[in-house]
Write a protein that holds these residues in place. Structure first.
Motif, PDB file in Angstrom:
ATOM      1  N   ASN A  58       0.825  -1.207   0.000  1.00 19.31           N
ATOM      2  CA  ASN A  58       0.000   0.000   0.000  1.00 19.31           C
ATOM      3  C   ASN A  58       0.862   1.261   0.000  1.00 19.31           C
ATOM      4  O   ASN A  58       0.602   2.200  -0.757  1.00 19.31           O
ATOM      5  CB  ASN A  58      -0.944  -0.011   1.201  1.00 19.31           C
ATOM      6  CG  ASN A  58      -2.051   0.996   1.046  1.00 19.31           C
ATOM      7  OD1 ASN A  58      -2.626   1.146  -0.032  1.00 19.31           O
ATOM      8  ND2 ASN A  58      -2.352   1.695   2.111  1.00 19.31           N
ATOM      9  N   GLU A  59       1.907   1.289   0.819  1.00 19.77           N
ATOM     10  CA  GLU A  59       2.814   2.443   0.854  1.00 19.77           C
ATOM     11  C   GLU A  59       3.470   2.671  -0.502  1.00 19.77           C
ATOM     12  O   GLU A  59       3.572   3.808  -0.974  1.00 19.77           O
ATOM     13  CB  GLU A  59       3.929   2.220   1.890  1.00 19.77           C
ATOM     14  CG  GLU A  59       3.549   2.536   3.300  1.00 19.77           C
ATOM     15  CD  GLU A  59       4.718   2.312   4.233  1.00 19.77           C
ATOM     16  OE1 GLU A  59       5.723   3.045   4.124  1.00 19.77           O
ATOM     17  OE2 GLU A  59       4.631   1.399   5.076  1.00 19.77           O
ATOM     18  N   CYS A  62       0.911   3.968  -3.034  1.00 17.62           N
ATOM     19  CA  CYS A  62       0.577   5.376  -2.751  1.00 17.62           C
ATOM     20  C   CYS A  62       1.668   6.305  -3.273  1.00 17.62           C
ATOM     21  O   CYS A  62       1.384   7.358  -3.839  1.00 17.62           O
ATOM     22  CB  CYS A  62       0.365   5.588  -1.259  1.00 17.62           C
ATOM     23  SG  CYS A  62      -1.216   4.962  -0.674  1.00 17.62           S
ATOM     24  N   HIS A  63       2.905   5.895  -3.088  1.00 17.76           N
ATOM     25  CA  HIS A  63       4.026   6.697  -3.586  1.00 17.76           C
ATOM     26  C   HIS A  63       4.009   6.757  -5.116  1.00 17.76           C
ATOM     27  O   HIS A  63       4.181   7.822  -5.705  1.00 17.76           O
ATOM     28  CB  HIS A  63       5.346   6.120  -3.084  1.00 17.76           C
ATOM     29  CG  HIS A  63       6.543   6.849  -3.584  1.00 17.76           C
ATOM     30  ND1 HIS A  63       6.870   8.121  -3.163  1.00 17.76           N
ATOM     31  CD2 HIS A  63       7.477   6.498  -4.499  1.00 17.76           C
ATOM     32  CE1 HIS A  63       7.959   8.522  -3.794  1.00 17.76           C
ATOM     33  NE2 HIS A  63       8.351   7.557  -4.604  1.00 17.76           N
ATOM     34  N   ILE A  65       1.508   6.384  -7.207  1.00 13.13           N
ATOM     35  CA  ILE A  65       0.366   7.070  -7.826  1.00 13.13           C
ATOM     36  C   ILE A  65       0.059   8.404  -7.147  1.00 13.13           C
ATOM     37  O   ILE A  65      -1.034   8.955  -7.336  1.00 13.13           O
ATOM     38  CB  ILE A  65      -0.891   6.171  -7.863  1.00 13.13           C
ATOM     39  CG1 ILE A  65      -1.393   5.847  -6.452  1.00 13.13           C
ATOM     40  CG2 ILE A  65      -0.638   4.909  -8.670  1.00 13.13           C
ATOM     41  CD1 ILE A  65      -2.768   5.197  -6.421  1.00 13.13           C
ATOM     42  N   SER A  66       1.002   8.939  -6.409  1.00 12.94           N
ATOM     43  CA  SER A  66       0.743  10.176  -5.663  1.00 12.94           C
ATOM     44  C   SER A  66       0.268  11.317  -6.562  1.00 12.94           C
ATOM     45  O   SER A  66      -0.566  12.125  -6.149  1.00 12.94           O
ATOM     46  CB  SER A  66       1.977  10.598  -4.865  1.00 12.94           C
ATOM     47  OG  SER A  66       3.058  10.866  -5.729  1.00 12.94           O
ATOM     48  N   LYS A  69      -3.488  11.061  -7.116  1.00 13.04           N
ATOM     49  CA  LYS A  69      -4.358  11.071  -5.942  1.00 13.04           C
ATOM     50  C   LYS A  69      -5.549  12.001  -6.163  1.00 13.04           C
ATOM     51  O   LYS A  69      -5.398  13.141  -6.566  1.00 13.04           O
ATOM     52  CB  LYS A  69      -3.572  11.512  -4.711  1.00 13.04           C
ATOM     53  CG  LYS A  69      -4.341  11.312  -3.430  1.00 13.04           C
ATOM     54  CD  LYS A  69      -3.463  11.555  -2.216  1.00 13.04           C
ATOM     55  CE  LYS A  69      -4.316  11.422  -1.000  1.00 13.04           C
ATOM     56  NZ  LYS A  69      -3.896  10.425  -0.103  1.00 13.04           N
ATOM     57  N   GLY A  70      -6.731  11.448  -5.892  1.00 14.46           N
ATOM     58  CA  GLY A  70      -7.963  12.220  -6.048  1.00 14.46           C
ATOM     59  C   GLY A  70      -8.577  12.129  -7.432  1.00 14.46           C
ATOM     60  O   GLY A  70      -9.723  12.495  -7.623  1.00 14.46           O
ATOM     61  N   SER A  71      -7.819  11.622  -8.393  1.00 16.52           N
ATOM     62  CA  SER A  71      -8.371  11.474  -9.745  1.00 16.52           C
ATOM     63  C   SER A  71      -9.094  10.136  -9.851  1.00 16.52           C
ATOM     64  O   SER A  71      -8.923   9.244  -9.017  1.00 16.52           O
ATOM     65  CB  SER A  71      -7.254  11.529 -10.789  1.00 16.52           C
ATOM     66  OG  SER A  71      -6.478  10.340 -10.747  1.00 16.52           O
ATOM     67  N   GLY A  74      -6.408   7.332 -10.123  1.00 21.89           N
ATOM     68  CA  GLY A  74      -5.743   7.084  -8.851  1.00 21.89           C
ATOM     69  C   GLY A  74      -6.640   6.377  -7.857  1.00 21.89           C
ATOM     70  O   GLY A  74      -6.226   5.419  -7.194  1.00 21.89           O
ATOM     71  N   ASP A  75      -7.891   6.853  -7.767  1.00 19.60           N
ATOM     72  CA  ASP A  75      -8.842   6.228  -6.845  1.00 19.60           C
ATOM     73  C   ASP A  75      -9.151   4.794  -7.264  1.00 19.60           C
ATOM     74  O   ASP A  75      -9.266   3.897  -6.427  1.00 19.60           O
ATOM     75  CB  ASP A  75     -10.134   7.042  -6.770  1.00 19.60           C
ATOM     76  CG  ASP A  75      -9.942   8.384  -6.075  1.00 19.60           C
ATOM     77  OD1 ASP A  75      -8.869   8.588  -5.450  1.00 19.60           O
ATOM     78  OD2 ASP A  75     -10.852   9.228  -6.166  1.00 19.60           O
ATOM     79  N   GLN A  78      -6.149   2.518  -6.378  1.00 21.70           N
ATOM     80  CA  GLN A  78      -6.080   2.323  -4.927  1.00 21.70           C
ATOM     81  C   GLN A  78      -7.173   1.372  -4.449  1.00 21.70           C
ATOM     82  O   GLN A  78      -6.925   0.477  -3.642  1.00 21.70           O
ATOM     83  CB  GLN A  78      -6.179   3.661  -4.197  1.00 21.70           C
ATOM     84  CG  GLN A  78      -6.008   3.545  -2.690  1.00 21.70           C
ATOM     85  CD  GLN A  78      -4.642   3.045  -2.282  1.00 21.70           C
ATOM     86  OE1 GLN A  78      -3.637   3.629  -2.632  1.00 21.70           O
ATOM     87  NE2 GLN A  78      -4.597   1.956  -1.531  1.00 21.70           N
TER      88      GLN A  78
END
Length: 176
Positions: A58-59, A62-63, A65-66, A69-71, A74-75, A78
């Motif tokens: 997960n870490e 997240c790195h 796809i930072s 994030k919010g798109s 990305g969502d 995740q």
């Protein structure tokens, strides 16, 4: 610098080590009825691994796809990893390889190299420890006869702890 997942692993593996210390402090005559401490230490060791690899994947994602994030993309990525992690349960070498290739575009198992281990041997040993944990969980103490050897031997637990400490260390050192 160690990852957050590595720091959590260190805390969790310390619990397994404490269980082994408690077992060692028992007088010889009290060890037989308290062999559950060895099984619990093995189970805690593999649980620490499972928690670590889930958090590490997960870490790392997240790195990666930072910037997304919010798109929607990305969502979506995740959420897909979250679903896969919930189904992970026994993170054997095949599952770890599949998830790392799918989500991180790299087979992390190829990095599992240290002292006497190469990737294939590390994968085999990981799978063997997971099998042993399964036996410890599902069979428990299958015989009350003191002449029958225990399912989990003390030196095995120590070897498992050492193995997973090294496995986590080399995994955490990979720069993706």
């Amino acid at each position: 610098m160690a990852s957050t997942s590595y720091q959590a692993f260190e805390t969790a593996i310390a619990d397994a080590e404490r269980l082994l210390v408690l077992f060692d402090k028992l007088p010889q005559q009290e060890r037989q009825p308290n062999e559950v401490l060895k099984r619990a230490a093995l189970i805690m060791t593999l649980t620490a691994w499972e928690t670590y690899i889930e958090a590490w994947l997960n870490e790392q994602l997240c790195h990666k796809i930072s910037v997304l994030k919010g798109s929607f993309a990305g969502d979506y990525i995740q959420k897909k990893l979250d679903i896969e992690i919930k189904r992970l349960n026994n993170p054997n070498s095949d599952k770890v390889k599949q998830l790392s290739v799918e989500f991180l575009q790299r087979d992390i198992t190829e990095s599992w190299v240290w002292s006497n281990y190469q990737p294939k041997a590390a994968c085999t040993q990981l799978n063997n420890w997971l099998s042993k944990r399964g036996d410890a969980v599902h069979q428990g103490r299958n015989n009350a006869d003191p002449k029958v050897p225990h399912l989990v031997k003390r030196d095995e637990v120590e070897k498992a702890i050492k193995f997973f400490k090294e496995l986590v260390k080399v995994t955490d050192a990979v720069a993706l």
